[in-house]
Design a protein around this motif. Structure first.
Motif, PDB file in Angstrom:
ATOM      1  N   THR A 144      50.292 -14.809 -56.770  1.00  0.00           N
ATOM      2  CA  THR A 144      50.021 -15.167 -58.284  1.00  0.00           C
ATOM      3  C   THR A 144      50.546 -16.122 -58.800  1.00  0.00           C
ATOM      4  O   THR A 144      49.815 -16.797 -59.875  1.00  0.00           O
ATOM      5  N   ARG A 145      51.564 -16.679 -58.361  1.00  0.00           N
ATOM      6  CA  ARG A 145      52.196 -17.822 -58.918  1.00  0.00           C
ATOM      7  C   ARG A 145      51.471 -19.042 -58.427  1.00  0.00           C
ATOM      8  O   ARG A 145      51.252 -19.928 -59.417  1.00  0.00           O
ATOM      9  N   LEU A 146      51.122 -19.262 -57.561  1.00  0.00           N
ATOM     10  CA  LEU A 146      50.468 -20.546 -56.759  1.00  0.00           C
ATOM     11  C   LEU A 146      48.901 -20.471 -57.180  1.00  0.00           C
ATOM     12  O   LEU A 146      48.443 -21.483 -57.400  1.00  0.00           O
ATOM     13  N   TRP A 147      48.334 -19.205 -57.114  1.00  0.00           N
ATOM     14  CA  TRP A 147      46.734 -19.258 -57.479  1.00  0.00           C
ATOM     15  C   TRP A 147      46.780 -18.260 -58.618  1.00  0.00           C
ATOM     16  O   TRP A 147      46.371 -16.922 -58.355  1.00  0.00           O
ATOM     17  N   PRO A 148      47.092 -18.666 -59.750  1.00  0.00           N
ATOM     18  CA  PRO A 148      47.434 -17.807 -61.099  1.00  0.00           C
ATOM     19  C   PRO A 148      46.036 -17.149 -61.561  1.00  0.00           C
ATOM     20  O   PRO A 148      46.075 -16.053 -62.452  1.00  0.00           O
ATOM     21  N   ASN A 149      44.769 -17.391 -61.185  1.00  0.00           N
ATOM     22  CA  ASN A 149      43.842 -16.712 -61.594  1.00  0.00           C
ATOM     23  C   ASN A 149      43.228 -15.699 -60.635  1.00  0.00           C
ATOM     24  O   ASN A 149      42.073 -15.185 -60.761  1.00  0.00           O
ATOM     25  N   THR A 150      43.805 -15.333 -59.669  1.00  0.00           N
ATOM     26  CA  THR A 150      43.473 -14.526 -58.596  1.00  0.00           C
ATOM     27  C   THR A 150      43.433 -13.150 -59.154  1.00  0.00           C
ATOM     28  O   THR A 150      44.392 -12.812 -59.942  1.00  0.00           O
ATOM     29  N   LYS A 151      42.283 -12.588 -59.049  1.00  0.00           N
ATOM     30  CA  LYS A 151      41.724 -11.025 -59.408  1.00  0.00           C
ATOM     31  C   LYS A 151      42.231  -9.981 -58.348  1.00  0.00           C
ATOM     32  O   LYS A 151      42.359  -8.923 -58.906  1.00  0.00           O
ATOM     33  N   TYR A 152      42.229 -10.305 -57.185  1.00  0.00           N
ATOM     34  CA  TYR A 152      42.466  -9.138 -56.262  1.00  0.00           C
ATOM     35  C   TYR A 152      42.634  -9.919 -54.790  1.00  0.00           C
ATOM     36  O   TYR A 152      42.555 -11.131 -54.543  1.00  0.00           O
ATOM     37  N   VAL A 153      43.219  -9.143 -54.062  1.00  0.00           N
ATOM     38  CA  VAL A 153      43.462  -9.519 -52.552  1.00  0.00           C
ATOM     39  C   VAL A 153      42.361  -9.045 -51.419  1.00  0.00           C
ATOM     40  O   VAL A 153      42.303  -7.510 -51.630  1.00  0.00           O
ATOM     41  N   ASP A 154      41.503  -9.570 -51.103  1.00  0.00           N
ATOM     42  CA  ASP A 154      40.443  -9.031 -49.976  1.00  0.00           C
ATOM     43  C   ASP A 154      40.994  -8.904 -48.641  1.00  0.00           C
ATOM     44  O   ASP A 154      41.255 -10.047 -47.921  1.00  0.00           O
ATOM     45  N   VAL A 155      41.317  -7.880 -48.099  1.00  0.00           N
ATOM     46  CA  VAL A 155      41.962  -7.647 -46.836  1.00  0.00           C
ATOM     47  C   VAL A 155      42.033  -6.333 -46.269  1.00  0.00           C
ATOM     48  O   VAL A 155      41.806  -5.373 -47.406  1.00  0.00           O
ATOM     49  N   ILE A 156      41.768  -6.232 -45.227  1.00  0.00           N
ATOM     50  CA  ILE A 156      41.757  -4.721 -44.464  1.00  0.00           C
ATOM     51  C   ILE A 156      43.474  -4.266 -44.539  1.00  0.00           C
ATOM     52  O   ILE A 156      44.016  -4.810 -43.696  1.00  0.00           O
ATOM     53  N   VAL A 157      43.528  -3.035 -45.209  1.00  0.00           N
ATOM     54  CA  VAL A 157      44.602  -2.532 -45.125  1.00  0.00           C
ATOM     55  C   VAL A 157      44.676  -1.021 -44.867  1.00  0.00           C
ATOM     56  O   VAL A 157      45.586   0.003 -45.108  1.00  0.00           O
ATOM     57  N   THR A 158      43.383  -0.540 -43.982  1.00  0.00           N
ATOM     58  CA  THR A 158      43.588   0.854 -43.582  1.00  0.00           C
ATOM     59  C   THR A 158      43.838   0.692 -42.266  1.00  0.00           C
ATOM     60  O   THR A 158      43.959  -0.225 -41.407  1.00  0.00           O
ATOM     61  N   GLY A 159      43.944   1.858 -41.632  1.00  0.00           N
ATOM     62  CA  GLY A 159      44.484   2.228 -40.208  1.00  0.00           C
ATOM     63  C   GLY A 159      45.613   1.602 -39.937  1.00  0.00           C
ATOM     64  O   GLY A 159      46.664   1.717 -40.887  1.00  0.00           O
ATOM     65  N   THR A 160      45.875   1.015 -38.833  1.00  0.00           N
ATOM     66  CA  THR A 160      47.339   0.354 -38.684  1.00  0.00           C
ATOM     67  C   THR A 160      47.604  -0.850 -39.609  1.00  0.00           C
ATOM     68  O   THR A 160      48.912  -0.967 -39.477  1.00  0.00           O
ATOM     69  N   MET A 161      46.727  -1.202 -40.153  1.00  0.00           N
ATOM     70  CA  MET A 161      47.139  -2.398 -41.187  1.00  0.00           C
ATOM     71  C   MET A 161      47.770  -1.883 -42.555  1.00  0.00           C
ATOM     72  O   MET A 161      48.308  -2.744 -43.233  1.00  0.00           O
ATOM     73  N   SER A 162      47.976  -0.427 -42.558  1.00  0.00           N
ATOM     74  CA  SER A 162      48.515   0.006 -43.706  1.00  0.00           C
ATOM     75  C   SER A 162      50.081  -0.232 -43.726  1.00  0.00           C
ATOM     76  O   SER A 162      50.871  -0.148 -44.566  1.00  0.00           O
ATOM     77  N   GLN A 163      50.379  -0.502 -42.519  1.00  0.00           N
ATOM     78  CA  GLN A 163      51.892  -0.933 -42.356  1.00  0.00           C
ATOM     79  C   GLN A 163      52.469  -2.118 -43.155  1.00  0.00           C
ATOM     80  O   GLN A 163      53.376  -2.649 -43.425  1.00  0.00           O
ATOM     81  N   TYR A 164      51.461  -2.905 -43.513  1.00  0.00           N
ATOM     82  CA  TYR A 164      51.650  -4.150 -44.217  1.00  0.00           C
ATOM     83  C   TYR A 164      51.563  -4.058 -45.768  1.00  0.00           C
ATOM     84  O   TYR A 164      51.842  -5.213 -46.262  1.00  0.00           O
ATOM     85  N   ILE A 165      51.177  -2.858 -46.148  1.00  0.00           N
ATOM     86  CA  ILE A 165      51.004  -2.728 -47.569  1.00  0.00           C
ATOM     87  C   ILE A 165      52.215  -3.392 -48.472  1.00  0.00           C
ATOM     88  O   ILE A 165      52.065  -3.782 -49.622  1.00  0.00           O
ATOM     89  N   PRO A 166      53.227  -2.962 -48.244  1.00  0.00           N
ATOM     90  CA  PRO A 166      54.499  -3.077 -48.945  1.00  0.00           C
ATOM     91  C   PRO A 166      54.895  -4.704 -49.179  1.00  0.00           C
ATOM     92  O   PRO A 166      55.156  -5.085 -49.987  1.00  0.00           O
TER      93      PRO A 166
END
Length: 598
Positions: free
Chosen positions: A293-315
């Protein structure tokens, strides 16, 4: 059945998409019957269906009675024939235009999933549904760009000359992506040339450079997997000063040697001292919290798979993006594209996908979950899409236009609700997968065989592994596999450090090509680590499980652990740590599948 949508203007496009979703979910049963009849009718003369005696019949009753539920191994001989050049209609009447390389089989090699040109049109349709859905919740996305980190991997050819590559590589190299008509929802900061660059360093560097040059236009940031986006941030952490130099001078670093990339980037890159100073100021603070959000200040959301094993990266993602919404927009695999998330701003733990009924013919195998594994009830009949029950878990089984019939995808799904007559599912897990860092998937059998190979290094020292478990450590980027070993040792045994390092490397050499490519080429997985624990550590692990309610009669050592208390217990017993001393063998052109010529 139509697989394309005609659009006039953007608002009309959005309305047509939403109307389309409303229609197909309302008439889910009718559409599913038509899909199955269409697949069976078009492929009536293919060898596979004739082999099972279908004889041109297209009704679901005959189909379910005669065709078995299968896994990849059941059709591997048919796949091999096609891969070796047999052009007869074996699985589908349409010609196989390419193979999509999926995750490893039980033998540790990549699967070859047949793909046709018609199927790419169908997949493009599902992709086109996503942004109009998101636009309902996040308006005006057409007024900016998306900074998506997109990468391709090495493409190979089978002995019969058919191209084989991961699904995303195939898509990014196809006309559906490269020659896409202008769409404000598909307006990316990365030129196609930077996406198509095989050199992972040059591709990452140039895409981040283009993203920074257009930072105020960026409304959404993303990658396919959470691990990929975090890897990009870590890359930025290491290379921001070089990127600032390029922005300040308006010239691209000589490390970028791909001429097509340089030409494409120079169309975007302009000398901008103020922007360079801004990026330098933010990146030199030392704290990377909220860096997106600091480098791309107009970002409204992050588009990325965070289900399944990818949930470990949420924090970690939450840390980098200051809690922006993490949007999981669609559910897809190499075998087929399945569904979309109709509530894209929900919390990651609440993500459910609505399966689109005209993508394929769906069936579901009810399963029972025990405390340590997923068991199938083989005597239970599969149920259709509209007959699944709320809160029940199922294994997904599909029949596709590209020649898969009653094929077990290997995904475990849970019914969470309904959109009209179409069920919505939460992705629970991949069946049998115990370890995963990026696109790699290692199951318990493969891990056990790898350890068995490694233990041979201990034999000269009259030592062996008494117990073991594993952990996917994602606290560092790239993440890596950690194995906890408790050894049987003679009192006088001293094992040199290099022997344990050899064990680490042997395990890596024994894992599938997806893992090894991640280590060698993609750099998405770090060196495997073995942590030796003191005697009695696994007894303490059992005591902990029993004190938490497990039965002593049914207790089995978990082969993968995730909970903080269990990891803390294991860590308290660690006496030594060893890492793989080098990368395992893998190179472009390495045989990534078995093609039996007999």
């Amino acid at each position: 059945m139509s697989t394309s949508l005609e659009y006039d203007d953007l608002s009309q496009k959005n309305k047509k998409v939403l109307d389309f979703i409303e229609d197909v979910t309302t008439h889910a049963d009718e559409i599913q019957k038509k899909v199955l009849a269409e697949i069976l009718s078009k492929n009536a003369n293919v060898e596979y269906l004739q082999r099972h005696g279908l004889n041109g019949k297209t009704d679901s009753e005959t189909f379910k009675k005669l065709l078995p539920v299968i896994t990849y191994e059941d059709i591997q001989n048919d796949i091999n024939r096609i891969a070796n050049g047999d052009t007869s209609p074996i699985l589908t009447s349409n010609s196989i235009s390419s193979f999509l390389t999926s995750s490893g089989t039980s033998g540790g090699e990549r699967k070859l999933i047949p793909a046709t040109e018609e199927e790419f049109v169908r997949r493009s349709l599902l992709i086109s549904l996503c942004m109009p859905i998101i636009n309902q919740f996040v308006p005006d996305l057409d007024k900016g760009k998306g900074m998506y980190l997109m990468f391709i991997k090495n493409e190979s050819k089978t002995p019969g000359g058919i191209k084989a590559s991961p699904a995303l590589t195939t898509y990014y190299k196809s006309s559906h992506f490269l020659n896409r008509p202008y769409d404000p929802y598909a307006n990316f900061t990365s030129p196609n040339e930077t996406v198509l660059c095989l050199d992972s360093y040059q591709s990452m560097y140039s895409q981040l450079l283009c993203g920074l040059c257009q930072n105020n236009e960026v409304l959404r940031v993303g990658a396919i997997f959470a691990s990929g986006l975090i890897r990009a941030i870590r890359f930025l952490e290491k290379n921001w000063s070089l990127l600032c130099d390029d922005i300040r001078t308006g010239t691209i670093n000589p490390l970028i040697t791909d001429s097509s990339v340089r030409v494409a980037v120079m169309k975007i890159l302009k000398s901008d001292k103020n922007l360079a100073d801004f990026v330098e100021f933010e990146c030199s603070k030392g704290c990377w919290q909220g860096i997106i959000t600091r480098l791309w200040p107009n970002t409204k959301y992050v588009d990325v798979i965070v289900t399944g094993t990818m949930s470990q990266y949420i924090p970690t993602l939450d840390y980098y993006c200051n809690g922006l919404p993490l949007v999981c927009k669609m559910y897809a695999s190499s075998e087929c594209f399945f569904g979309v998330n109709l509530n894209p701003l929900c919390k990651p733990c609440d993500v459910s996908y609505t399966l689109i009924p005209n993508m394929c013919y769906y069936e579901f195998l009810p399963i029972n979950r025990s405390t340590d594994s997923v068991h199938e009830n083989e005597k239970q009949e599969l149920v259709d899409l509209i007959d699944v029950k709320l809160d029940q878990e199922y294994e997904l089984v599909v029949t596709t236009y590209a020649g898969l019939y009653r094929y077990k995808v290997g995904d475990i799904l849970k019914v969470t609700g309904f959109k009209n007559n179409a069920p919505q599912f939460r992705f629970v897990c991949r069946k049998n997968v115990v370890l995963s860092i990026d696109s790699d998937k290692t199951n318990e059998v493969e891990l056990q065989n790898a350890i068995k190979n490694a233990v041979t290094h201990l034999v000269p020292f009259e030592a062996d592994v008494a117990e073991y478990t594993s952990y996917a450590d994602t606290r560092t980027i790239p993440g890596h596999y950690v194995l906890y070993w408790e050894l049987n040792l003679k009192d006088s045994t001293t094992i040199p450090h290099c022997v344990y390092e050899d064990c680490c490397l042997t395990i890596e050499e024994s894992l599938n090509s997806v893992y090894r490519q991640g280590r060698v080429s993609d750099k998405s997985i770090g060196p495997l680590e073995i942590r030796i624990v003191e005697e009695g550590t696994f007894d303490k692990l059992m005591d902990y499980a029993i004190s938490s309610g497990s039965s002593i009669n049914q207790y089995k050592t978990p082969r993968c652990v995730k909970s903080a208390p269990v990891l803390e217990l294991l860590e308290s017993g660690v006496m030594a740590k060893y890492f793989s001393p080098k990368c395992p063998q893998w190179a472009p052109g390495h045989k990534e599948w078995i093609v039996n010529k007999n």
